[in-house]
Design a protein around this motif. Structure first.
Motif, mmCIF file in Angstrom:
data_model
loop_
_atom_site.group_PDB
_atom_site.id
_atom_site.type_symbol
_atom_site.label_atom_id
_atom_site.label_comp_id
_atom_site.label_asym_id
_atom_site.label_seq_id
_atom_site.Cartn_x
_atom_site.Cartn_y
_atom_site.Cartn_z
ATOM 1 N N ASP A 6 0.840 -1.200 0.000
ATOM 2 C CA ASP A 6 0.000 0.000 0.000
ATOM 3 C C ASP A 6 0.873 1.248 0.000
ATOM 4 O OD1 ASP A 6 -2.536 -1.341 0.116
ATOM 5 O OD2 ASP A 6 -2.140 -1.768 2.226
ATOM 6 N N VAL A 7 1.956 1.213 0.781
ATOM 7 C CA VAL A 7 2.869 2.351 0.849
ATOM 8 C C VAL A 7 4.281 1.868 1.154
ATOM 9 C CG1 VAL A 7 2.337 2.785 3.305
ATOM 10 C CG2 VAL A 7 3.282 4.629 1.905
ATOM 11 N N VAL A 8 5.224 2.472 0.479
ATOM 12 C CA VAL A 8 6.641 2.282 0.789
ATOM 13 C C VAL A 8 7.171 3.593 1.351
ATOM 14 C CG1 VAL A 8 8.954 1.872 -0.134
ATOM 15 C CG2 VAL A 8 7.032 0.481 -0.934
ATOM 16 N N ILE A 9 7.819 3.507 2.497
ATOM 17 C CA ILE A 9 8.449 4.671 3.118
ATOM 18 C C ILE A 9 9.948 4.598 2.834
ATOM 19 C CG2 ILE A 9 8.731 5.996 5.232
ATOM 20 C CD1 ILE A 9 5.791 5.498 4.663
ATOM 21 N N VAL A 10 10.494 5.654 2.265
ATOM 22 C CA VAL A 10 11.925 5.705 1.957
ATOM 23 C C VAL A 10 12.618 6.517 3.043
ATOM 24 C CG1 VAL A 10 13.670 6.382 0.270
ATOM 25 C CG2 VAL A 10 11.430 5.560 -0.515
ATOM 26 N N GLY A 11 13.457 5.866 3.848
ATOM 27 C CA GLY A 11 14.184 6.534 4.922
ATOM 28 C C GLY A 11 13.778 5.984 6.274
ATOM 29 N N LYS A 196 1.345 4.217 -3.002
ATOM 30 C CA LYS A 196 1.939 5.507 -2.679
ATOM 31 C C LYS A 196 3.341 5.299 -2.111
ATOM 32 C CE LYS A 196 -2.532 7.691 -1.695
ATOM 33 N NZ LYS A 196 -2.545 8.609 -2.857
ATOM 34 N N VAL A 197 4.167 6.320 -2.281
ATOM 35 C CA VAL A 197 5.520 6.329 -1.721
ATOM 36 C C VAL A 197 5.692 7.616 -0.920
ATOM 37 C CG1 VAL A 197 7.985 6.519 -2.274
ATOM 38 C CG2 VAL A 197 6.551 4.877 -3.498
ATOM 39 N N VAL A 198 6.281 7.487 0.257
ATOM 40 C CA VAL A 198 6.597 8.651 1.086
ATOM 41 C C VAL A 198 8.109 8.679 1.274
ATOM 42 C CG1 VAL A 198 6.198 9.861 3.242
ATOM 43 C CG2 VAL A 198 4.393 8.412 2.286
ATOM 44 N N ILE A 199 8.727 9.788 0.875
ATOM 45 C CA ILE A 199 10.187 9.911 0.914
ATOM 46 C C ILE A 199 10.573 10.829 2.069
ATOM 47 C CG2 ILE A 199 12.238 10.674 -0.343
ATOM 48 C CD1 ILE A 199 10.619 10.074 -2.947
ATOM 49 N N CYS A 200 11.221 10.252 3.084
ATOM 50 C CA CYS A 200 11.690 11.001 4.261
ATOM 51 C C CYS A 200 13.201 10.836 4.319
ATOM 52 C CB CYS A 200 11.027 10.470 5.534
ATOM 53 S SG CYS A 200 9.217 10.536 5.518
ATOM 54 N N ASN A 201 13.891 11.612 3.509
ATOM 55 C CA ASN A 201 15.319 11.352 3.278
ATOM 56 C C ASN A 201 16.259 12.252 4.070
ATOM 57 O OD1 ASN A 201 14.432 13.514 1.766
ATOM 58 N ND2 ASN A 201 15.615 13.027 -0.054
ATOM 59 N N GLY A 202 15.767 12.921 5.108
ATOM 60 C CA GLY A 202 16.664 13.668 5.988
ATOM 61 C C GLY A 202 17.505 14.680 5.242
ATOM 62 N N SER A 203 18.809 14.560 5.372
ATOM 63 C CA SER A 203 19.729 15.493 4.695
ATOM 64 C C SER A 203 20.452 14.826 3.530
ATOM 65 C CB SER A 203 20.766 16.025 5.699
ATOM 66 O OG SER A 203 21.546 14.964 6.226
ATOM 67 N N ASP A 204 19.966 13.663 3.091
ATOM 68 C CA ASP A 204 20.583 12.951 1.971
ATOM 69 C C ASP A 204 19.841 13.298 0.685
ATOM 70 O OD1 ASP A 204 21.834 11.273 0.246
ATOM 71 O OD2 ASP A 204 21.008 9.414 1.064
ATOM 72 N N ASP A 356 1.154 10.601 -6.329
ATOM 73 C CA ASP A 356 1.306 9.544 -5.330
ATOM 74 C C ASP A 356 2.720 9.409 -4.774
ATOM 75 O OD1 ASP A 356 -1.372 8.521 -5.262
ATOM 76 O OD2 ASP A 356 -1.032 7.739 -7.282
ATOM 77 N N ILE A 357 3.617 10.314 -5.132
ATOM 78 C CA ILE A 357 4.973 10.317 -4.575
ATOM 79 C C ILE A 357 5.064 11.548 -3.673
ATOM 80 C CG2 ILE A 357 7.442 10.412 -5.062
ATOM 81 C CD1 ILE A 357 6.744 9.294 -7.889
ATOM 82 N N HIS A 358 5.187 11.309 -2.386
ATOM 83 C CA HIS A 358 5.133 12.393 -1.395
ATOM 84 C C HIS A 358 6.492 12.541 -0.721
ATOM 85 C CE1 HIS A 358 0.696 12.498 -1.665
ATOM 86 N NE2 HIS A 358 0.826 11.190 -1.848
ATOM 87 N N ILE A 359 7.099 13.708 -0.875
ATOM 88 C CA ILE A 359 8.367 13.997 -0.200
ATOM 89 C C ILE A 359 8.052 14.778 1.069
ATOM 90 C CG2 ILE A 359 10.619 15.117 -0.382
ATOM 91 C CD1 ILE A 359 10.322 14.849 -3.461
ATOM 92 N N VAL A 360 8.506 14.253 2.196
ATOM 93 C CA VAL A 360 8.303 14.914 3.487
ATOM 94 C C VAL A 360 9.644 14.907 4.202
ATOM 95 C CG1 VAL A 360 6.935 15.007 5.604
ATOM 96 C CG2 VAL A 360 5.970 13.925 3.558
ATOM 97 N N THR A 361 10.279 16.057 4.278
ATOM 98 C CA THR A 361 11.613 16.125 4.898
ATOM 99 C C THR A 361 11.824 17.541 5.435
ATOM 100 O OG1 THR A 361 13.942 15.527 4.574
ATOM 101 C CG2 THR A 361 12.871 16.739 2.780
ATOM 102 N N GLY A 362 13.045 17.829 5.918
ATOM 103 C CA GLY A 362 13.341 19.177 6.392
ATOM 104 C C GLY A 362 12.620 19.524 7.673
ATOM 105 N N ILE A 363 12.436 18.541 8.562
ATOM 106 C CA ILE A 363 11.758 18.815 9.833
ATOM 107 C C ILE A 363 12.689 19.517 10.822
ATOM 108 C CG2 ILE A 363 12.314 16.609 10.962
ATOM 109 C CD1 ILE A 363 9.394 16.613 12.021
ATOM 110 N N GLY A 364 13.968 19.589 10.490
ATOM 111 C CA GLY A 364 14.922 20.337 11.313
ATOM 112 C C GLY A 364 15.156 19.700 12.667
ATOM 113 N N ILE A 382 -2.151 12.125 3.321
ATOM 114 C CA ILE A 382 -1.729 11.383 2.129
ATOM 115 C C ILE A 382 -2.796 10.370 1.698
ATOM 116 C CG2 ILE A 382 -0.070 9.629 1.338
ATOM 117 C CD1 ILE A 382 2.065 11.241 2.992
ATOM 118 N N PHE A 383 -3.450 9.743 2.690
ATOM 119 C CA PHE A 383 -4.463 8.725 2.390
ATOM 120 C C PHE A 383 -5.893 9.250 2.530
ATOM 121 C CE2 PHE A 383 -0.739 6.114 2.947
ATOM 122 C CZ PHE A 383 -0.906 5.138 1.983
ATOM 123 N N ASN A 384 -6.031 10.582 2.598
ATOM 124 C CA ASN A 384 -7.363 11.213 2.635
ATOM 125 C C ASN A 384 -8.241 10.648 3.752
ATOM 126 O OD1 ASN A 384 -6.912 12.881 0.302
ATOM 127 N ND2 ASN A 384 -7.173 11.037 -0.957
#
Length: 385
Positions: A6-11, A196-204, A356-364, A382-384
């Protein structure tokens, strides 16, 4: 082999892991992919302090939700959470005034805190220098974790009790919307598919969408920290935050006196040059973690921060720490730095590609405190839900 989710989280850091946690709570089939053998970024290279008290009104709500989530998980499985509170120690009248004002704000918000007199502080925190402490503000609900082990314990719980799948050493080099699904390609030619994919890649920012990040308002912060050898027969409870923290944390910017006090600060001080505020936190083995500093570069120039430690910064932090708390020993066992990303103009970076590709990063610096609460809202969006 192309396995579908259903979803892959990257990071696999704190932000990605809690996105996975809340997706699992919705009953979704979730895979978390991490480029290294285990998470080793900012999530493991910090103090391990969960301090909603330091956040502005918006993010304090997420932080307080995070506290509830941490405590709920801890009641089921040991992820190293210890509820021992946070104290801010004022060193002069200005800082004490900010503490009084912050307490009033939190009183209105229904968030528990209490003022401490100088004698209260000296009695509660052994080694605290009488020449430094003027008073304090204590938040009893706040917790600490062991940053080098917490994320691994949390993921162990999620795999064993919630059905999370984790793939490590999975460096995503391609992410493409195709026939109603998102297909991910790794550097070793593995493939995964998800709705869906959620990309949480920090500082990379090097592997996926580097141009997007280079042209954003993201910046990378480098923080230096150190850890003493274990302190014998000495206990320092909770998170100890000091006068420069009071002058730095965003919660205090909402205090009426803040702007006037900031105007009086010298512009050429070393603490401003290196972004230093002195924190103390005792680890489970009795050692004390202290720091930290902040140096910044735009995302496009993050490599300019370098891979070395500035010993002038470390020496300055040590000399200032000794003015605040006299530990049984200041023998340094470890020194390191961490990196995190943040936005200059927003409180977090969000971008949606192909629907369907969601980038969520920069949370500091809000990651350890805010991720658990914020990720719930993020997944619902993301999933309404």
């Amino acid at each position: 082999m192309n396995k579908k989710y259903d979803v892959v989280i990257v990071g696999g850091g704190i932000l990605g892991t809690f996105h996975a946690y809340h997706a699992l709570k919705l009953g979704l089939k979730v895979c978390l992919v991490e480029k290294d053998l285990r998470p080793n970024g900012a999530t493991t290279q910090n103090f391990g302090q969960v301090v909603p008290s330091g956040m502005n009104a918006k993010w304090q709500k997420y932080g307080r939700e995070s506290l509830e989530i941490y405590k709920e998980i801890q009641s089921l499985f040991d992820i190293t959470v210890r509820q021992n509170g946070t104290v801010y120690i004022a060193s002069n009248d200005e800082e004490e005034q900010l503490l009084v004002e912050l307490r009033a704000i939190n009183s209105n918000n229904g968030y528990c805190s209490r003022m401490l007199t100088k004698s209260d502080c000296l009695e509660k925190y052994p080694g605290l220098q009488a020449s430094y402490a003027k008073g304090g503000l204590f938040f009893p609900e706040e917790v600490t974790v062991e940053p080098r082990t917490m994320i691994h314990r949390l993921q162990l719980y999620m795999v064993g009790q919630m059905g999370l799948e984790i793939k490590t050493k999975f460096t995503v080099v391609g992410c493409v919307k195709k026939e109603g699904e998102v297909e991910l390609h790794s550097s070793t030619n593995q493939r995964l598919s998800a709705q869906k994919v959620v990309i949480c890649n920090g500082s990379d920012f090097k592997n996926l969408y580097p141009e997007l990040f280079e042209n954003s308002d993201l910046e990378v912060a480098k923080l230096q920290m150190m850890q003493t050898k274990p302190q014998q027969n000495y206990e320092l409870k909770g998170s100890i935050l000091t006068g420069w923290t009071i002058r730095r944390y965003e919660a205090f910017a909402e205090c009426p006196s803040y702007l006037g006090i900031k105007k009086n600060e010298p512009e050429d001080s070393l603490q401003k040059k290196w972004g230093i505020h002195i924190l103390f936190k005792q680890a489970a083995d009795g050692s004390v973690i202290l720091g930290d500093s902040h140096q910044y570069e735009d995302a496009a120039n993050a490599d300019d921060l370098g891979n070395d430690l500035n010993m002038d910064i470390d020496n300055f932090m040590l000399s200032e720490a000794k003015k605040i708390i006299q530990l049984p020993n200041y023998e340094i066992h470890r020194r390191w730095y961490g990196m995190y990303s943040q936005c200059k103009s927003k409180d977090i970076f969000r971008e949606t590609l192909s629907g369907d590709i969601h980038i969520v990063t920069g949370i500091g610096g809000k990651g350890m405190t805010g991720s658990a609460g914020y990720s719930r809202k993020s997944i619902d969006k993301i999933f309404n839900r």
